[in-house]
Enzyme design. Structure first.
Site, PDB file in Angstrom:
ATOM      1  N   LYS A  40      36.606  52.298  41.173  1.00 55.34           N
ATOM      2  CA  LYS A  40      37.472  51.592  40.217  1.00 55.34           C
ATOM      3  C   LYS A  40      37.633  52.415  38.947  1.00 55.34           C
ATOM      4  O   LYS A  40      38.748  52.578  38.432  1.00 55.34           O
ATOM      5  CB  LYS A  40      36.869  50.223  39.859  1.00 55.34           C
ATOM      6  CG  LYS A  40      37.722  49.451  38.875  1.00 55.34           C
ATOM      7  CD  LYS A  40      36.924  48.500  38.013  1.00 55.34           C
ATOM      8  CE  LYS A  40      36.200  49.214  36.909  1.00 55.34           C
ATOM      9  NZ  LYS A  40      35.585  48.303  35.920  1.00 55.34           N
TER      10      LYS A  40
ATOM     11  N   CYS B 226      41.997  32.183  36.068  1.00 52.02           N
ATOM     12  CA  CYS B 226      41.294  32.158  37.352  1.00 52.02           C
ATOM     13  C   CYS B 226      39.861  32.641  37.136  1.00 52.02           C
ATOM     14  O   CYS B 226      39.441  33.683  37.616  1.00 52.02           O
ATOM     15  CB  CYS B 226      42.032  33.034  38.374  1.00 52.02           C
ATOM     16  SG  CYS B 226      41.528  32.703  40.073  1.00 52.02           S
TER      17      CYS B 226
ATOM     18  N   CYS C  75      47.378  26.225  36.286  1.00 49.29           N
ATOM     19  CA  CYS C  75      47.817  27.459  36.937  1.00 49.29           C
ATOM     20  C   CYS C  75      49.138  27.241  37.678  1.00 49.29           C
ATOM     21  O   CYS C  75      49.270  26.298  38.468  1.00 49.29           O
ATOM     22  CB  CYS C  75      46.741  27.943  37.911  1.00 49.29           C
ATOM     23  SG  CYS C  75      47.204  29.440  38.807  1.00 49.29           S
TER      24      CYS C  75
ATOM     25  N   CYS D 227      48.295  28.352  46.144  1.00 45.47           N
ATOM     26  CA  CYS D 227      47.009  29.051  46.244  1.00 45.47           C
ATOM     27  C   CYS D 227      46.125  28.409  47.308  1.00 45.47           C
ATOM     28  O   CYS D 227      45.761  27.234  47.202  1.00 45.47           O
ATOM     29  CB  CYS D 227      46.294  29.015  44.888  1.00 45.47           C
ATOM     30  SG  CYS D 227      44.662  29.772  44.945  1.00 45.47           S
TER      31      CYS D 227
HETATM   32  S1  SF4 Z   1      45.173  27.885  41.609  1.00 43.41           S
HETATM   33 FE1  SF4 Z   1      44.266  29.688  42.645  1.00 43.41          FE
HETATM   34  S2  SF4 Z   1      44.996  31.414  41.401  1.00 43.41           S
HETATM   35 FE2  SF4 Z   1      45.268  29.580  40.163  1.00 43.41          FE
HETATM   36  S3  SF4 Z   1      43.391  29.399  38.933  1.00 43.41           S
HETATM   37 FE3  SF4 Z   1      43.096  28.168  40.784  1.00 43.41          FE
HETATM   38  S4  SF4 Z   1      42.067  29.576  42.229  1.00 43.41           S
HETATM   39 FE4  SF4 Z   1      42.974  30.843  40.612  1.00 43.41          FE
END
Ligand code: SF4
Length: 308
Positions: A216, A286, A296, A302
């Site tokens: 990385k 996240c 989100c 997701c």
């Molecule tokens: S919906 Fe998915 S991408 Fe969004 S914060 Fe929750 S785990 Fe993370």
């Protein structure tokens, strides 16, 4: 303190390796108001950096041309990946929207902001590498503080080699694994002085051969210090979020496996953007524990949202 004013290199603005490296990463969208000071090979040569042998240089140049030849790019359509995540384009757009404020710690304390923009190019590149070595297992704020203390004394390969281990430990504390990092920084600095004239190498293979430098860090160093996107820089945030969003065909258990899985399908022109985008997303939304799924934009797209 590291600040946007300190920055002149920008990982998000880097372009893929092509035949010419005549443009700098400072032109990127996160570089607003920054002085353009790309650290290119021409600059290194102009300042008398030890050049690789002519034959070695020729080999490397040929290799880059073959891999990223402009004519080849123009005449051959990009290979379609055999698999890609179903909703990745919308998920990416959503993350960009959530990150549009550019107000995560990585946006003002990340590696692009921790070197002395007034230093000579090879010193800047060394400072980039050093900040990356300090940053593993360490919050951006802590890395930035350590870099500030080191820079206040003049941060060069020579100054580090002249600093005793105890003093160096005091300066970088409390970065994670600071005792090991003192050792690695000293070893790597000695190698840089002996083999690279105080500069850092310009290939991933040579960078990861340095003590305390992982893949990385190598990819980020290539992007920020050399303006070359050599691969996707996957840290713990990118690794976690890629798995939550289903961006790997199967679950991966290490950042390196995640990097390989992402590079299988993610268009190359996006590789340079992913790290900064997802790191900030992971710092603000996240989160590792108790991600803020309610706020989100990806919550309906997701796969992990329902299980968290
Ligand atoms: S919906 Fe998915 S991408 Fe969004 S914060 Fe929750 S785990 Fe993370």
């Amino acid at each position: 303190k590291c600040s946007p004013q300190d920055s002149s290199m920008n990982a998000t603005g880097v372009r893929m390796v092509t035949r010419s490296r005549s443009r700098g990463p400072g032109a990127g969208p996160r570089g607003g108001g920054e002085k353009a000071a790309p650290l290119w090979k021409g600059e290194a040569a102009a300042e008398g950096r030890k050049s690789p042998s002519p034959s070695r240089h020729r080999r490397k140049t040929q290799k880059l041309n073959v891999a990223y030849d402009r004519e080849e790019e123009d005449t051959k359509p990009p290979r379609a990946p055999s698999w890609e995540p179903r909703d990745w384009r919308q998920q990416l757009l959503n993350i960009r929207a959530m990150r549009s404020g550019k107000d995560a710690p990585v946006d003002w304390l990340g590696v692009e902001h921790c070197y002395d923009s007034d230093a000579p190019p090879k010193v800047r590149r060394y400072q980039v590498l050093l900040s990356l070595m300090l940053s593993s297992q360490t919050k951006d704020q802590v890395t930035a503080g350590a870099m500030q203390r080191l820079r206040a004394r003049g941060l060069t390969v020579d100054s580090i080699l002249q600093t005793d281990d105890s003093t160096l430990g005091t300066l970088i504390y409390p970065v994670g694994f600071w005792r090991s990092k003192v050792k690695y920084i000293k070893q790597t600095s000695a190698i840089l002085q002996q083999r690279y004239g105080g500069d850092i190498p310009d290939s991933v293979a040579e960078l990861v051969a340095l003590p305390g430098v992982g893949p990385k860090m190598a990819h980020l160093a290539m992007a920020v210090a050399w303006g070359t996107v050599s691969g996707i820089a996957v840290d713990t945030h990118v690794h976690r979020i890629a798995n939550r969003l289903g961006w790997t065909k199967t679950a991966t258990n290490s950042p390196e496996k995640t990097r390989a899985a992402l590079e299988e399908w993610l268009p190359r022109e996006l590789w340079g953007e992913i790290n900064g985008l997802l790191v900030g997303f992971g710092q603000q939304t996240c989160l590792p524990v108790h991600p803020r799924c309610q706020g989100c934009l990806n919550r309906t797209l997701c796969p992990a949202a329902r299980g968290l």
